[in-house]
Design a protein around this motif. Structure first.
Motif, PDB file in Angstrom:
ATOM      1  N   GLY A  17       0.813  -1.211   0.000  1.00 23.33           N
ATOM      2  CA  GLY A  17       0.000   0.000   0.000  1.00 23.33           C
ATOM      3  C   GLY A  17       0.843   1.255   0.000  1.00 23.33           C
ATOM      4  O   GLY A  17       1.741   1.406  -0.816  1.00 23.33           O
ATOM      5  N   GLY A  18       0.585   2.140   0.932  1.00 25.65           N
ATOM      6  CA  GLY A  18       1.289   3.404   0.989  1.00 25.65           C
ATOM      7  C   GLY A  18       2.588   3.366   1.757  1.00 25.65           C
ATOM      8  O   GLY A  18       3.242   4.399   1.930  1.00 25.65           O
ATOM      9  N   GLN A  19       2.985   2.200   2.180  1.00 18.93           N
ATOM     10  CA  GLN A  19       4.235   2.098   2.931  1.00 18.93           C
ATOM     11  C   GLN A  19       5.433   2.219   2.003  1.00 18.93           C
ATOM     12  O   GLN A  19       5.315   2.096   0.780  1.00 18.93           O
ATOM     13  N   GLU A  20       6.570   2.454   2.604  1.00 14.26           N
ATOM     14  CA  GLU A  20       7.804   2.596   1.835  1.00 14.26           C
ATOM     15  C   GLU A  20       8.184   1.262   1.193  1.00 14.26           C
ATOM     16  O   GLU A  20       8.005   0.194   1.785  1.00 14.26           O
ATOM     17  N   ARG A  21       8.681   1.336  -0.032  1.00 15.63           N
ATOM     18  CA  ARG A  21       9.133   0.129  -0.723  1.00 15.63           C
ATOM     19  C   ARG A  21      10.389  -0.383  -0.013  1.00 15.63           C
ATOM     20  O   ARG A  21      11.330   0.379   0.216  1.00 15.63           O
ATOM     21  N   GLU A  22      10.399  -1.660   0.305  1.00 15.88           N
ATOM     22  CA  GLU A  22      11.527  -2.219   1.039  1.00 15.88           C
ATOM     23  C   GLU A  22      12.256  -3.268   0.204  1.00 15.88           C
ATOM     24  O   GLU A  22      11.644  -4.013  -0.573  1.00 15.88           O
ATOM     25  N   GLY A  23      13.560  -3.335   0.386  1.00 18.22           N
ATOM     26  CA  GLY A  23      14.365  -4.314  -0.313  1.00 18.22           C
ATOM     27  C   GLY A  23      14.220  -5.689   0.308  1.00 18.22           C
ATOM     28  O   GLY A  23      14.204  -5.819   1.538  1.00 18.22           O
ATOM     29  N   VAL A  24      14.111  -6.690  -0.518  1.00 18.73           N
ATOM     30  CA  VAL A  24      13.968  -8.067  -0.060  1.00 18.73           C
ATOM     31  C   VAL A  24      15.281  -8.831  -0.253  1.00 18.73           C
ATOM     32  O   VAL A  24      15.802  -9.428   0.677  1.00 18.73           O
ATOM     33  N   VAL A  25      15.811  -8.796  -1.465  1.00 15.29           N
ATOM     34  CA  VAL A  25      17.038  -9.526  -1.743  1.00 15.29           C
ATOM     35  C   VAL A  25      17.692  -8.951  -2.990  1.00 15.29           C
ATOM     36  O   VAL A  25      17.004  -8.543  -3.923  1.00 15.29           O
ATOM     37  N   CYS A  26      19.011  -8.922  -2.948  1.00 13.10           N
ATOM     38  CA  CYS A  26      19.812  -8.533  -4.112  1.00 13.10           C
ATOM     39  C   CYS A  26      20.647  -9.739  -4.509  1.00 13.10           C
ATOM     40  O   CYS A  26      21.174 -10.440  -3.632  1.00 13.10           O
ATOM     41  N   ILE A  27      20.791  -9.973  -5.821  1.00 13.39           N
ATOM     42  CA  ILE A  27      21.553 -11.122  -6.288  1.00 13.39           C
ATOM     43  C   ILE A  27      22.456 -10.699  -7.440  1.00 13.39           C
ATOM     44  O   ILE A  27      22.017 -10.088  -8.413  1.00 13.39           O
ATOM     45  N   ASP A  28      23.725 -11.020  -7.292  1.00 14.66           N
ATOM     46  CA  ASP A  28      24.728 -10.692  -8.310  1.00 14.66           C
ATOM     47  C   ASP A  28      24.687 -11.718  -9.448  1.00 14.66           C
ATOM     48  O   ASP A  28      24.093 -12.789  -9.303  1.00 14.66           O
TER      49      ASP A  28
END
Length: 125
Positions: free
Chosen positions: A41-52
């Motif tokens: 919804g209106g919450q801040e977008r959050e990072g889940v995982v980064c993959i190289d």
């Protein structure tokens, strides 16, 4: 650069599993770190995982042990396997790409220049 396109979202029961895909045809996929973000919804977008490109990952503590990212550079596709989904974490999931490796960009929103349109995940109790 090509576009990023997420798929695989949908309804799932609490405790269930879902696998998301991010296809990037025409994108120089193997030269970018890729990531999953989510937003409720209106919450801040959050990072889940980064993959190289070599599949080294940096994952958020909130999903560690439940979510796994992988990628197939030959198919220009990234995946997110989500297990044991919780009722308070429905969200729109976005894939993103960055020009620098995960150890530099981390899970910081502004460091990712390329974004998909998102796929919705709904978790029912």
């Amino acid at each position: 650069q090509g576009q990023l396109s997420e798929s695989g979202g949908g309804p799932v029961q609490s405790g269930g599993s879902l696998r998301l895909s991010c296809a990037a045809p025409g994108f120089d996929f193997s030269r970018h770190s890729m990531a999953w973000f989510r937003q409720d919804g209106g919450q801040e977008r959050e990072g889940v995982v980064c993959i190289d490109p070599d599949e080294t990952t940096k994952i958020a503590d909130s999903v560690k042990g439940r979510f796994t990212a992988s990628r197939d550079n030959a198919k220009s596709t990234m995946y997110l396997q989500m297990n044991n989904l919780e009722p308070d974490e429905p969200a729109t999931y976005y894939c993103a790409a960055a020009d620098l490796p995960c150890r530099i960009v981390g899970l910081r929103l502004h460091t990712f220049a390329y974004w998909g349109q998102g796929t919705q995940v709904t978790v029912s109790a």
